[in-house]
Structures are given as C-alpha cells and as structure tokens.
Design an enzyme around this catalytic site. Structure first.
Site, PDB file in Angstrom:
ATOM      1  N   CYS A  33      46.946  27.272  35.391  1.00  0.00           N
ATOM      2  CA  CYS A  33      47.753  28.149  36.252  1.00  0.00           C
ATOM      3  C   CYS A  33      49.182  27.646  36.438  1.00  0.00           C
ATOM      4  O   CYS A  33      50.073  28.437  36.732  1.00  0.00           O
ATOM      5  CB  CYS A  33      47.086  28.343  37.602  1.00  0.00           C
ATOM      6  SG  CYS A  33      45.515  29.214  37.480  1.00  0.00           S
ATOM      7  N   HIS A  75      52.829  31.062  42.552  1.00  0.00           N
ATOM      8  CA  HIS A  75      51.643  31.398  41.779  1.00  0.00           C
ATOM      9  C   HIS A  75      50.793  32.352  42.614  1.00  0.00           C
ATOM     10  O   HIS A  75      50.585  32.121  43.799  1.00  0.00           O
ATOM     11  CB  HIS A  75      50.866  30.124  41.453  1.00  0.00           C
ATOM     12  CG  HIS A  75      49.555  30.374  40.789  1.00  0.00           C
ATOM     13  ND1 HIS A  75      49.413  31.308  39.781  1.00  0.00           N
ATOM     14  CD2 HIS A  75      48.324  29.843  40.982  1.00  0.00           C
ATOM     15  CE1 HIS A  75      48.149  31.324  39.388  1.00  0.00           C
ATOM     16  NE2 HIS A  75      47.472  30.452  40.104  1.00  0.00           N
ATOM     17  N   ASN A 106      44.684  36.843  40.134  1.00  0.00           N
ATOM     18  CA  ASN A 106      45.226  35.588  39.589  1.00  0.00           C
ATOM     19  C   ASN A 106      45.263  35.679  38.063  1.00  0.00           C
ATOM     20  O   ASN A 106      44.213  35.687  37.415  1.00  0.00           O
ATOM     21  CB  ASN A 106      44.336  34.426  40.053  1.00  0.00           C
ATOM     22  CG  ASN A 106      44.837  33.071  39.565  1.00  0.00           C
ATOM     23  OD1 ASN A 106      45.716  32.988  38.720  1.00  0.00           O
ATOM     24  ND2 ASN A 106      44.266  32.013  40.104  1.00  0.00           N
TER      25      ASN A 106
HETATM   26  N1  COA Z   1      31.695  38.760  47.464  1.00  0.00           N
HETATM   27  C1  COA Z   1      30.955  38.612  48.562  1.00  0.00           C
HETATM   28  N2  COA Z   1      30.537  37.424  49.012  1.00  0.00           N
HETATM   29  C2  COA Z   1      30.917  36.334  48.322  1.00  0.00           C
HETATM   30  C3  COA Z   1      31.701  36.417  47.160  1.00  0.00           C
HETATM   31  C4  COA Z   1      32.096  37.702  46.735  1.00  0.00           C
HETATM   32  N3  COA Z   1      32.863  37.893  45.654  1.00  0.00           N
HETATM   33  N4  COA Z   1      31.919  35.176  46.685  1.00  0.00           N
HETATM   34  C5  COA Z   1      31.297  34.328  47.523  1.00  0.00           C
HETATM   35  N5  COA Z   1      30.691  35.021  48.523  1.00  0.00           N
HETATM   36  C6  COA Z   1      29.921  34.506  49.644  1.00  0.00           C
HETATM   37  C7  COA Z   1      29.312  33.160  49.382  1.00  0.00           C
HETATM   38  O1  COA Z   1      28.062  33.311  48.718  1.00  0.00           O
HETATM   39  C8  COA Z   1      29.153  32.602  50.773  1.00  0.00           C
HETATM   40  O2  COA Z   1      27.994  33.158  51.355  1.00  0.00           O
HETATM   41  P1  COA Z   1      27.029  32.269  52.315  1.00  0.00           P
HETATM   42  O3  COA Z   1      27.930  31.850  53.448  1.00  0.00           O
HETATM   43  O4  COA Z   1      25.994  33.244  52.676  1.00  0.00           O
HETATM   44  O5  COA Z   1      26.598  31.140  51.458  1.00  0.00           O
HETATM   45  C9  COA Z   1      30.346  33.166  51.520  1.00  0.00           C
HETATM   46  O6  COA Z   1      30.810  34.274  50.749  1.00  0.00           O
HETATM   47  C10 COA Z   1      31.460  32.170  51.726  1.00  0.00           C
HETATM   48  O7  COA Z   1      31.730  31.517  50.503  1.00  0.00           O
HETATM   49  P2  COA Z   1      32.864  30.448  50.364  1.00  0.00           P
HETATM   50  O8  COA Z   1      32.971  30.077  48.939  1.00  0.00           O
HETATM   51  O9  COA Z   1      32.633  29.352  51.347  1.00  0.00           O
HETATM   52  O10 COA Z   1      34.123  31.319  50.849  1.00  0.00           O
HETATM   53  P3  COA Z   1      35.607  30.906  51.136  1.00  0.00           P
HETATM   54  O11 COA Z   1      35.961  31.377  52.484  1.00  0.00           O
HETATM   55  O12 COA Z   1      35.886  29.479  50.791  1.00  0.00           O
HETATM   56  O13 COA Z   1      36.385  31.820  50.088  1.00  0.00           O
HETATM   57  C11 COA Z   1      37.441  31.695  47.933  1.00  0.00           C
HETATM   58  C12 COA Z   1      36.126  31.665  48.720  1.00  0.00           C
HETATM   59  C13 COA Z   1      37.120  31.432  46.477  1.00  0.00           C
HETATM   60  C14 COA Z   1      38.061  33.081  48.070  1.00  0.00           C
HETATM   61  C15 COA Z   1      38.407  30.637  48.505  1.00  0.00           C
HETATM   62  O14 COA Z   1      37.765  29.389  48.614  1.00  0.00           O
HETATM   63  C16 COA Z   1      39.621  30.503  47.651  1.00  0.00           C
HETATM   64  O15 COA Z   1      40.419  31.405  47.555  1.00  0.00           O
HETATM   65  N6  COA Z   1      39.828  29.327  47.023  1.00  0.00           N
HETATM   66  C17 COA Z   1      40.928  29.082  46.147  1.00  0.00           C
HETATM   67  C18 COA Z   1      40.573  29.621  44.791  1.00  0.00           C
HETATM   68  C19 COA Z   1      41.758  29.749  43.904  1.00  0.00           C
HETATM   69  O16 COA Z   1      42.729  30.363  44.281  1.00  0.00           O
HETATM   70  N7  COA Z   1      41.642  29.194  42.717  1.00  0.00           N
HETATM   71  C20 COA Z   1      42.616  29.283  41.714  1.00  0.00           C
HETATM   72  C21 COA Z   1      43.687  28.285  41.942  1.00  0.00           C
HETATM   73  S1  COA Z   1      44.665  28.228  40.524  1.00  0.00           S
END
Ligand code: COA
Length: 320
Positions: A115, A247, A277
């Site tokens: 990225c 980004h 993204n």
């Molecule tokens: N739809 C619905 N539910 C989803 C889901 C989706 N697409 N993806 C995950 N979940 C659920 C999980 O299973 C979890 O359920 P549980 O609590 O019952 O176990 C819940 O949502 C929370 O998951 P979690 O991964 O802890 O959520 P979060 O608040 O951390 O958000 C991201 C997840 C990925 C959106 C967040 O961590 C993020 O944006 N991270 C950065 C990722 C990124 O930008 N990467 C690229 C960088 S270059």
C-alpha cells in the site's frame, strides 16, 4: 530557491468498469452495508473483469497523466510501477505498460511495497530525476487486489478494490515539485498483513491475510510520525499544508491520523467511500480525483502518505 526538482506535470487514473456497492457485496458475503460503512467509510469498490489487469489499468492511467502533462509517451525516460499484484511474476508489469504505451528502451521496473508502494516509487523516481539520470518519469500505482482476496474471509474481502493512478514527473529548475520524501519499513510486523503464497515458497499466488486491529493501531502512529518527519525535512509547518492526500484504507485511520497533526478535515482528500482500499493505486487515484475536480491547484502544498504490508510506510511533501 530554484533547483532541479521533480515537478508533477500531470495526473491520471483508471478504474475497472464494474462497480460493486456494499449492498451488492452483502448478497455474496456475510456482511452488511451498515457494518462496512461504520467500520471503514467504504461504500463502493471497482472490481476488474478478466480483460482488465494491473498493466491495462496502469497504462490507461498513464495515458491520461501524459495527456494532462502535454508530454509525448516517447519523451518518457523512466517508468516506475508500484504494485503488489503484477500481471505475471516476471517480467515486471512496468515493461508491459511500456509496450502498451509504445515506448521502447527507457528504464522500466516494478516496486513492491504494497500500500505504500506509490510513495516508494515516487521517492525512487524523484531521486533519479534530481540526480540527473532521468528527466521525464511515469510513476504509476496499479492494483488488482480482487485477484488475491479470499472471498470467504469477510474481515478482509470487503475492504479492497481495484484501480490505478499515475503521475508524470518532469525535471525543472523550480520552487515547485517534490520537496521531501521519507520512507520506512519494519519486517518484524510481516505477519500482520501478508499474502500466504509466492513463487519461492508455495509456488502459488496466495491470498491476503490480515490482523485488522493491529494494522489499524500501527497505521495511525506510523503515519502521523512520518508526516511530521517529512514536513520537517521539507522545512514547512503543518499549518502551511493545503491538502493531505492520504492512503485510502479506512476513513477512521485517516481521521485519527490528521487529528494527531492538528489538521482540519476540510484539507483532506477522501475517496475511500468510492474506491475502497486500492493499495498502491490509492494515493495517485485520490490525487487525480482532487486535481480534476479543481480542489488541488498549481502551487498548493500537498502531503502524500501511506502505510502497508511489511510494514512499510512513507510520506512526501510536494509543491504541486
Ligand atoms: N461484516 C460483518 N461483520 C464482520 C465483518 C464484515 N465484513 N468482518 C468482521 N466482522 C465481525 C467479526 O467477525 C467480529 O465479530 P465478533 O465480535 O462476533 O467476533 C466483529 O465484526 C468485530 O471484528 P473486528 O475485526 O474486531 O472489527 P474491528 O472493529 O477491528 O474492524 C477492520 C475490523 C478490519 C475494519 C479494522 O480493524 C480495520 O479497518 N483495520 C485496518 C485494516 C486496514 O486498513 N488494512 C489495510 C492497511 S494498508
């Protein structure tokens, strides 16, 4: 003071024909528009069809950047493509783009920093321009991440999209141009965001794996630090910045990062809602959107930043 600098002479971008909304995605993945919008700000992403590849999208973006710059393809003496999803393991997709543009003989290679790839590519190209080994360069970010997503993993597949962005850098004695760049990497965190395959390990392409929460935490800290460092290197205060082009991974990461620098949200270009993204394409794609809609004007001070797998991260301060 005027000195030989790499000036952004033109920008361009390209998106696959097919646009997929969160609601459409929710028909094949166990997710919802509400969850995606709340956690990430994403509403749409473009997904490449079979005839659309990293090289074809990159070439389309490059053509538009050349047109905007008023520069002939044959005047280009360097092509640097940032991508983590090349058409083939080799040759470099930059050479495919070179052929598509009808250019022969100039240097052309790919840079792999996921990225933050566009920041790495920009830094390499502008260094070569300042050193005198290139005078007109195409710097492209192009990705087809849809091909390395695990569509069974709802925690990752909803976050990414395909696309390309490009800039033409031209050597000029100028006060405009790239004023400073800073790049970093820390391989300790490799397992937080990676692809579980490759030519030298599994012999397969592999799929993207990510620990989203950890990536989020590191992103905000690293991006705020590198932006501060790069502004200092350029000798300008954050209060002088006209536009931040971050980004486009997640609206919450963008908000938290610019808040740390005390920059107002009105100065930030956000396209993550439209494109999701797009990895190395995200910064030049967002830049092109804001240039073409008239927000970014000649002479504006802009900051570009990105972080990605590796981890790798970087920033650039540019007088547009
Ligand atoms: N739809 C619905 N539910 C989803 C889901 C989706 N697409 N993806 C995950 N979940 C659920 C999980 O299973 C979890 O359920 P549980 O609590 O019952 O176990 C819940 O949502 C929370 O998951 P979690 O991964 O802890 O959520 P979060 O608040 O951390 O958000 C991201 C997840 C990925 C959106 C967040 O961590 C993020 O944006 N991270 C950065 C990722 C990124 O930008 N990467 C690229 C960088 S270059």
């Amino acid at each position: 003071m005027s000195q030989r600098r790499a000036v952004i002479a033109g920008t361009g971008s390209a998106l696959p024909r097919t646009r997929v909304s969160n609601a459409e995605l929710a028909q094949r993945v166990d997710t919802s528009d509400e969850w995606i919008t709340e956690r990430t700000g994403i509403k749409f992403r473009h997904i490449a069809e079979a005839d659309e590849t990293t090289a074809t999208l990159g070439a389309d973006a490059a053509r538009k950047a050349l047109e905007a710059a008023g520069i002939e393809a044959n005047d280009i003496d360097l092509i640097v493509l940032a991508t983590a999803t090349p058409d083939n393991t080799f040759p470099a997709s930059a050479t495919k783009i070179q052929k598509m543009l009808g250019i022969r003989g100039c240097a052309a290679f790919d840079v792999a920093a996921v990225c933050s790839g566009f920041l790495y590519a920009l830094s390499v190209a502008e260094s070569m321009i300042r050193a005198g080994s290139a005078s007109k360069a195409l710097v492209i970010g192009s990705e087809t991440f849809s091909r390395i997503l695990d569509w069974e993993d709802r925690g990752t597949c909803v976050l990414f999209g395909d696309g390309a962005g490009a800039v033409v850098l031209a050597a000029e004695e100028s006060e405009r141009g790239v004023l400073a760049t800073r790049l970093h990497a820390d391989g300790e965190h490799g397992e937080m965001l990676y692809v579980d395959g490759g030519p030298s390990t599994t012999g397969t392409v592999g799929k993207l794996r990510m620990k989203g929460r950890e990536v989020f935490r590191h992103a905000v800290v690293n991006l705020a630090e590198v932006m501060t460092e790069t502004l200092e290197a350029a000798g300008v205060g954050a209060d002088r910045v006209d536009w931040v082009v971050p980004h486009q991974a997640n609206a919450r990461i963008i908000d938290a990062t610019v808040r740390k620098l005390g920059l107002p949200a009105e100065k930030v270009v956000v396209t993550v809602d439209q494109h999701a993204n797009t990895s190395a394409a995200s910064v030049p794609l967002a830049l092109d959107v804001a240039v073409r809609d008239g927000r970014i004007q000649r002479g504006d001070l802009i900051v570009l930043e990105a972080m990605g797998g590796g981890f790798t991260w970087g920033a650039a301060v540019v007088r547009f």
